[in-house]
Scaffold this motif. Sequence first.
Motif, PDB file in Angstrom:
ATOM      1  N   PHE B  90     -11.834   3.895   1.326  1.00  0.00           N
ATOM      2  CA  PHE B  90     -11.107   4.650   2.560  1.00  0.00           C
ATOM      3  C   PHE B  90     -12.144   4.657   3.538  1.00  0.00           C
ATOM      4  CE2 PHE B  90      -9.048   6.323  -1.348  1.00  0.00           C
ATOM      5  CZ  PHE B  90      -7.585   5.564  -1.257  1.00  0.00           C
ATOM      6  N   PRO B  91     -11.969   4.658   4.678  1.00  0.00           N
ATOM      7  CA  PRO B  91     -12.918   4.473   5.895  1.00  0.00           C
ATOM      8  C   PRO B  91     -13.315   5.923   6.349  1.00  0.00           C
ATOM      9  CG  PRO B  91     -10.983   3.441   6.662  1.00  0.00           C
ATOM     10  CD  PRO B  91     -10.620   3.553   5.330  1.00  0.00           C
ATOM     11  N   HIS B  92     -12.284   6.759   6.136  1.00  0.00           N
ATOM     12  CA  HIS B  92     -12.657   8.109   6.502  1.00  0.00           C
ATOM     13  C   HIS B  92     -13.256   9.037   5.680  1.00  0.00           C
ATOM     14  CE1 HIS B  92      -9.102   8.412   4.026  1.00  0.00           C
ATOM     15  NE2 HIS B  92      -8.731   9.688   4.381  1.00  0.00           N
ATOM     16  N   LEU B  93     -13.694   8.579   4.314  1.00  0.00           N
ATOM     17  CA  LEU B  93     -14.179   9.140   3.507  1.00  0.00           C
ATOM     18  C   LEU B  93     -15.509   8.665   3.149  1.00  0.00           C
ATOM     19  CD1 LEU B  93     -11.279   9.651   0.541  1.00  0.00           C
ATOM     20  CD2 LEU B  93     -11.964  11.401   2.733  1.00  0.00           C
ATOM     21  N   PHE B 101     -11.656  10.607  -5.377  1.00  0.00           N
ATOM     22  CA  PHE B 101     -10.367  10.572  -5.027  1.00  0.00           C
ATOM     23  C   PHE B 101      -9.619  10.418  -6.150  1.00  0.00           C
ATOM     24  CE2 PHE B 101      -6.470   8.855  -3.624  1.00  0.00           C
ATOM     25  CZ  PHE B 101      -6.252   9.328  -2.478  1.00  0.00           C
ATOM     26  N   GLN B 105      -7.204  13.599  -7.418  1.00  0.00           N
ATOM     27  CA  GLN B 105      -5.894  13.437  -7.720  1.00  0.00           C
ATOM     28  C   GLN B 105      -5.580  14.034  -9.086  1.00  0.00           C
ATOM     29  OE1 GLN B 105      -4.157  12.597  -4.982  1.00  0.00           O
ATOM     30  NE2 GLN B 105      -2.393  13.159  -6.064  1.00  0.00           N
TER      31      GLN B 105
ATOM     32  N   PRO C 189       1.122  12.577  -1.544  1.00  0.00           N
ATOM     33  CA  PRO C 189      -0.311  12.903  -1.401  1.00  0.00           C
ATOM     34  C   PRO C 189      -0.967  11.774  -0.865  1.00  0.00           C
ATOM     35  CG  PRO C 189       0.633  13.498  -3.871  1.00  0.00           C
ATOM     36  CD  PRO C 189       1.745  12.539  -3.087  1.00  0.00           C
ATOM     37  N   ARG C 193      -3.443  12.266   2.150  1.00  0.00           N
ATOM     38  CA  ARG C 193      -4.938  12.155   1.955  1.00  0.00           C
ATOM     39  C   ARG C 193      -5.498  10.849   2.618  1.00  0.00           C
ATOM     40  NH1 ARG C 193      -6.761  12.954  -4.111  1.00  0.00           N
ATOM     41  NH2 ARG C 193      -8.624  13.056  -2.913  1.00  0.00           N
ATOM     42  N   VAL C 194      -4.498   9.751   2.825  1.00  0.00           N
ATOM     43  CA  VAL C 194      -5.022   8.570   3.356  1.00  0.00           C
ATOM     44  C   VAL C 194      -4.441   8.379   4.634  1.00  0.00           C
ATOM     45  CG1 VAL C 194      -5.093   6.163   2.953  1.00  0.00           C
ATOM     46  CG2 VAL C 194      -5.409   7.693   1.008  1.00  0.00           C
ATOM     47  N   PRO C 197      -5.008  11.042   7.566  1.00  0.00           N
ATOM     48  CA  PRO C 197      -6.343  10.957   8.311  1.00  0.00           C
ATOM     49  C   PRO C 197      -6.584  10.005   8.844  1.00  0.00           C
ATOM     50  CG  PRO C 197      -6.212  11.871   5.751  1.00  0.00           C
ATOM     51  CD  PRO C 197      -4.894  11.249   6.254  1.00  0.00           C
ATOM     52  N   LEU C 198      -6.207   8.718   8.527  1.00  0.00           N
ATOM     53  CA  LEU C 198      -6.580   7.913   9.251  1.00  0.00           C
ATOM     54  C   LEU C 198      -5.817   7.220  10.444  1.00  0.00           C
ATOM     55  CD1 LEU C 198      -6.892   5.098   6.095  1.00  0.00           C
ATOM     56  CD2 LEU C 198      -8.779   5.922   7.707  1.00  0.00           C
TER      57      LEU C 198
END
Lengths: 251, 322, 277
Positions: B90-93, B101, B105, C189, C193-194, C197-198
């Motif tokens: 995930f590029p934002h994390l 992650f 979850q 979720p 969560r993905v 944000p992206l």
Amino acid sequence: MRLLSIYAVLAYAFLHLPLLVLTVFSFNHSRFTQWEGLSLRWYTQAFADPALREATLNSLLIGGAATALATALGTLCAYALWKKKSPLFAGALYLSLMTPEIVTGVALLAFYQWLFHLLDLQLGMFTVILAHVSFCLAYVVIVVIARLRTMDATLEEAALDLGANELQAFYKVTLPQLLPAIISAALLAFTISFDDFVITSLVAGVDSETLPMVMYATARRGVSPVLNAVSTVIVLGLGGLILLSERLQTK
Amino acid sequence: MPPDPILQIRQVSKTFPSHKAVDQVSMTLERGELHALLGPSGCGKTTCLRMVAGFETPDSGEILLNGVDIAPLKPYQRNVSTVFQSYALFPHLTVFDNVAFGLRQRGEKAVRDKVMASLEMVQLAAKADRRPAQMSGGEKQRAALARSLVLAPDLLLLDEPLSALDPNLRQQVRHELKALQRRVGITFLMVTHDQEEALSLADRITLLNQGRVEQVGTPQEIYLAPANRFTANFLGEMNWLDDVGVRPESTRLSHQAPEPGVRVHPGQVTQSTFLGDCYHIQAEIGGGRQLMARVPRSQNGYHPGDRVHVWWQAADELHLPQ
Amino acid sequence: MKRLRLAFLAPSALLLATLFLAPLVIVAVYSLESRGAYGGVTPPFTLESYSRILDPLYLKILWRSFWVAGVSTLLCLLLGFPLALFISRSGPRRGLYLQLVMLPFWTSFLIRTYAWMFLLRDTGLINTALLATGLISEPLPLLYNDFAVILGLVYGFLPFMVLPLYTTLEKLDPALLEAAADLGAPPWPALARVTLPLCRPGILAGSILVFIPCLGAYLTPDLMGGGKSIMIGTLVQNQFTTSRDWPFGAALSFSLMALTLGLLYIVSKRSRGEDLL
């Protein structure tokens, strides 16, 4: 995904129903919002109206002239910007796209008034046309440059390699390939020019009242079945142009 | 080792609108093994992997994980994890949050120790705060491994795990990957189109072609005793004389006639190709047929035009009808 | 090549300089002058027009403009995101669905506004239908208020939100969503969560692309807001026509322009190299 599909149906209804309803009621015999049966009476009235006819002619003339100029200038400009990027120039074009119409309009009005102090001229057809060229330019550049970006740059190099000079390479190799995009850009420019009200109403003179101006004046007074009919014709006409334009862009 | 299957794929088929991707495939994974699903591109190996992960649903057949059919389960309900070909970090994390992650979850609160232990295992603890964009290909691969392994899956799926790496890095990562698998003891199912990768890494290989299983076995079995011509040709190179095949490294050349008892054909050298550690010498024997011999550099003395004897031991022959 | 390029650029440069940039400069200058006796402007130079913007009377209009534009933007985002998500997940029909969003956008803005007037007014289709079914006995006041203006703006600029959102979603690697599912995240979720944000660059770009024209809107508040719901656009127009207070109109225009520039700068900073030009 099923929830999303149901939502999408509602969203598309929101986007399309208002114009659809307007179209349907333009064929209503009654003057009021009650269905009384099919009729073309509002279309007959619209076509017989001399003010509407003159405004339509003005709009077509302004749209045609502005489109021709904006397309020619915009194509050359797009080509030059494709060859070498210019953040300053691109920024100015982008700004012209995003400036609120009312600001563009009053700025042009102030500019024309100032100029006419010096030149003894009046607002009229040509001030409208020039204004339209200026706000259509950015749209033309965007459409044409999008096509240029997908084009193989080595084709021009091949032309140069085979002895063409740069101008020849442009009009013998690049221009023919750009033609669909240029036509598409022209159709888009015409649509935008034909539709404009805010800027036009500020810089128009007595001889250059356009169709949107007449329609606006009517709409201010309230809903009129003749206006429904005119709207339907315009929506269908412009919609057709836009579909054609998009078809050419994806080709 | 007594058979203790962790994954059983039974008669699984999958058809896409354009083609039949997987056709009646059955295979079994033993607990703790590193199994390679090998085959040319478009053979259905990735579809198989995606069905085990839950991204595709089989049209028919069963997929049993620890004896339970998981075919109706969604990807997020299966205790299998995938290392994607592109790694899909995930590029934002940050790396830390990527690894955390799955734990978060599951509702776990104190994830720090587990995440750091997992990163430690792949030697990325020092880069926990980096974003994926700031890492090299090898680091991304290890981060993806840590992200999956931290969940202690029953089965780890790897989709072409080495293909996105620099060629000169692959060799080294191969060894690391195998060592990691031995250390964690988790069953790995790896998809690859690279026969050398499969031979060097896997405990066992399933060879797939056009959606069907061609052969299953250890690397040695598959290479030395191919069940059919496809297997023989796909792993390594082959010379074919009608129904008889012989590998170039078993094919010998000599100027003098060899000792009796071997298979021998007189021929003439047509081409010599230098490959660094060896030469590939091509020789023409009767009937315009070409044979290839792999000759170590120190033993090469053959040039185009030379008349030679091409020979091999009968034991090196593979008898595979077309 | 250099000469050819300059020759190609020159006409457009001249046009933009005289008909776009020069007028803006004139507005900037006018905004610093005083109001002439018969309209127009006159020296001395002063900042009075700018300070007048802070007059409570005008601040109220400004506040309403920001409020209306903000609510419209938020609604566009809430309505546009699921639509963009739907289009991005529609496989080969994506192009068609996107075109269906853009098509009404390109057909006359004036007519689209008018179509809503036709639906919303006291004797419009909605009120007529509701009265006929007996659900209401008096027509609902649907037109000529802030609600109508916001509705008109959302309808008008929804495509500006959908397009950048769709572009961002389209570029999203599908393997990332598979990875989220693989790591145990069910669809909702995973969205939170993905995907969301992206999508932040698209959300930002879309919001600004909607907010700017909403803030400077003239036609929609004028036709659908009646006299009650005045926004900056109408105020500017008034200064140049009926009120004939050019310096004040110019100061308002220039402030609006500065704000537009600032917001555009944010977009261009965030979306490196993805400009249309």
